[in-house]
Motif scaffolding. Sequence first.
Motif, PDB file in Angstrom:
ATOM      1  N   ALA A  17       0.831  -1.202   0.000  1.00 24.62           N
ATOM      2  CA  ALA A  17       0.000   0.000   0.000  1.00 24.62           C
ATOM      3  C   ALA A  17       0.867   1.255   0.000  1.00 24.62           C
ATOM      4  O   ALA A  17       1.931   1.301   0.620  1.00 24.62           O
ATOM      5  N   SER A  18       0.413   2.287  -0.730  1.00 26.78           N
ATOM      6  CA  SER A  18       1.142   3.556  -0.801  1.00 26.78           C
ATOM      7  C   SER A  18       0.210   4.696  -0.410  1.00 26.78           C
ATOM      8  O   SER A  18      -0.970   4.489  -0.152  1.00 26.78           O
ATOM      9  N   ASP A  19       0.747   5.910  -0.356  1.00 27.81           N
ATOM     10  CA  ASP A  19      -0.044   7.065   0.053  1.00 27.81           C
ATOM     11  C   ASP A  19      -1.206   7.302  -0.908  1.00 27.81           C
ATOM     12  O   ASP A  19      -1.130   7.015  -2.109  1.00 27.81           O
ATOM     13  N   GLU A  20      -2.283   7.874  -0.366  1.00 30.40           N
ATOM     14  CA  GLU A  20      -3.466   8.180  -1.177  1.00 30.40           C
ATOM     15  C   GLU A  20      -3.134   9.290  -2.173  1.00 30.40           C
ATOM     16  O   GLU A  20      -2.470  10.275  -1.835  1.00 30.40           O
ATOM     17  N   THR A  21      -3.578   9.119  -3.408  1.00 32.48           N
ATOM     18  CA  THR A  21      -3.337  10.099  -4.462  1.00 32.48           C
ATOM     19  C   THR A  21      -4.658  10.729  -4.882  1.00 32.48           C
ATOM     20  O   THR A  21      -5.739  10.304  -4.467  1.00 32.48           O
ATOM     21  N   ASP A  24      -7.029   8.242  -6.273  1.00 32.76           N
ATOM     22  CA  ASP A  24      -7.821   7.492  -5.297  1.00 32.76           C
ATOM     23  C   ASP A  24      -9.078   8.274  -4.916  1.00 32.76           C
ATOM     24  O   ASP A  24     -10.151   7.696  -4.734  1.00 32.76           O
ATOM     25  N   SER A  83       0.179   3.097  -7.845  1.00 33.87           N
ATOM     26  CA  SER A  83      -0.967   4.000  -7.882  1.00 33.87           C
ATOM     27  C   SER A  83      -1.798   3.781  -9.139  1.00 33.87           C
ATOM     28  O   SER A  83      -3.035   3.880  -9.106  1.00 33.87           O
ATOM     29  N   ARG A  86      -3.769   0.487  -8.635  1.00 35.86           N
ATOM     30  CA  ARG A  86      -4.851   0.655  -7.673  1.00 35.86           C
ATOM     31  C   ARG A  86      -6.025   1.396  -8.298  1.00 35.86           C
ATOM     32  O   ARG A  86      -7.188   1.006  -8.121  1.00 35.86           O
ATOM     33  N   ARG A 326      -6.478  19.015   1.424  1.00 39.25           N
ATOM     34  CA  ARG A 326      -5.834  17.720   1.166  1.00 39.25           C
ATOM     35  C   ARG A 326      -4.496  17.617   1.883  1.00 39.25           C
ATOM     36  O   ARG A 326      -4.070  16.542   2.263  1.00 39.25           O
ATOM     37  N   ARG A 327      -3.828  18.773   2.081  1.00 36.17           N
ATOM     38  CA  ARG A 327      -2.535  18.765   2.778  1.00 36.17           C
ATOM     39  C   ARG A 327      -2.709  18.635   4.284  1.00 36.17           C
ATOM     40  O   ARG A 327      -1.794  18.222   4.988  1.00 36.17           O
TER      41      ARG A 327
END
Length: 328
Positions: A17-21, A24, A83, A86, A326-327
């Motif tokens: 799993a990686s950070d939400e983009t 996503d 990403s 996914r 988002r940040r």
Amino acid sequence: MVDRVLGQLSLADGFAASDETIFDLIAKELDWAPIRTLLGHRSGPGSGNTSYPAEPLVRCLLLGVWHGLSDPALEAQIRDRLSFRRFAGFSLSDRTPDHSTLWRFREELTRERLIDKIFEEINRQLEAKSLIVKRGTLVDATFLQARGRPPKQPKKGHHGPIKPSSDKDARWGKKGKKSTFGYKMHIGADQAHTIIRRVEVSDASLTDTEPADQLICGDEKAAYGDQAYYTHARHDRLAEANIKDRLMRRANKHHPELPPRQKLRNRLIAKVRAAVERPFAVFKEHYGMRLVRFFNLATNRTQCMLAACAYNLRTMIGALFPPAERRA
């Protein structure tokens, strides 16, 4: 023959799993079920190799537009980037589509005009989210240069046939002193967020005003456009539909100089309609559309419609999830 079953996650997928983009967020905010229904099954009855479902392939093509990728480059990125997998719905163990599969699917969208249904469904959902305000429609057009070279100009004294372009649908168009061999993309965008509501694609020889009536939806309160779009007949049609005419006026042989009031009106309209340049800037600077990718009008039209879908989905996220939030 049945569509492949994709996206069955394994333990390895959990570790990877990686950070939400932003993609996503798009996958979560858009209801894909109606699009699946519109596209239907790609596999016919009987035995044989399974086909990729239509929805993951649409997602793949959107990724290609967002990143300005050719089909071979998109194939490689889907295979290698978490990403991308996914968003498209592929697990680490799923086999991903090759470039020829992506090409054939784009041809399916072109042949059956399915891309129009996808575009309409996305806009229906954006309207349900109150992102299409209908306060005004901004109309404009831009040139897209053909990939094929223009017909070769004969030398003086040449009497044989002229060598044609490899793109038989492209034509010459001119704006000011600049000529372009290729196509023209015409859009009608909602004033509030510049979400694109209507798209027309033609060869470059078509004047801006000819498809303009198809860019006006009929449910907006005003229509904004530059001087190329104003005609007396269009003014009358807008008045009959109870749509305010916000098309800039231009001088003519009977009135070679606009009165100060009209000049002021044009300046005020120009400030509003300037927002329609944003989608074109995104298409050319980020989506690689200064030069069209294909050698015929039909497939280039599909690519323009995909770009409009991609732009509207990114705009949706920008409106619903501002960058500062988002940040946080």
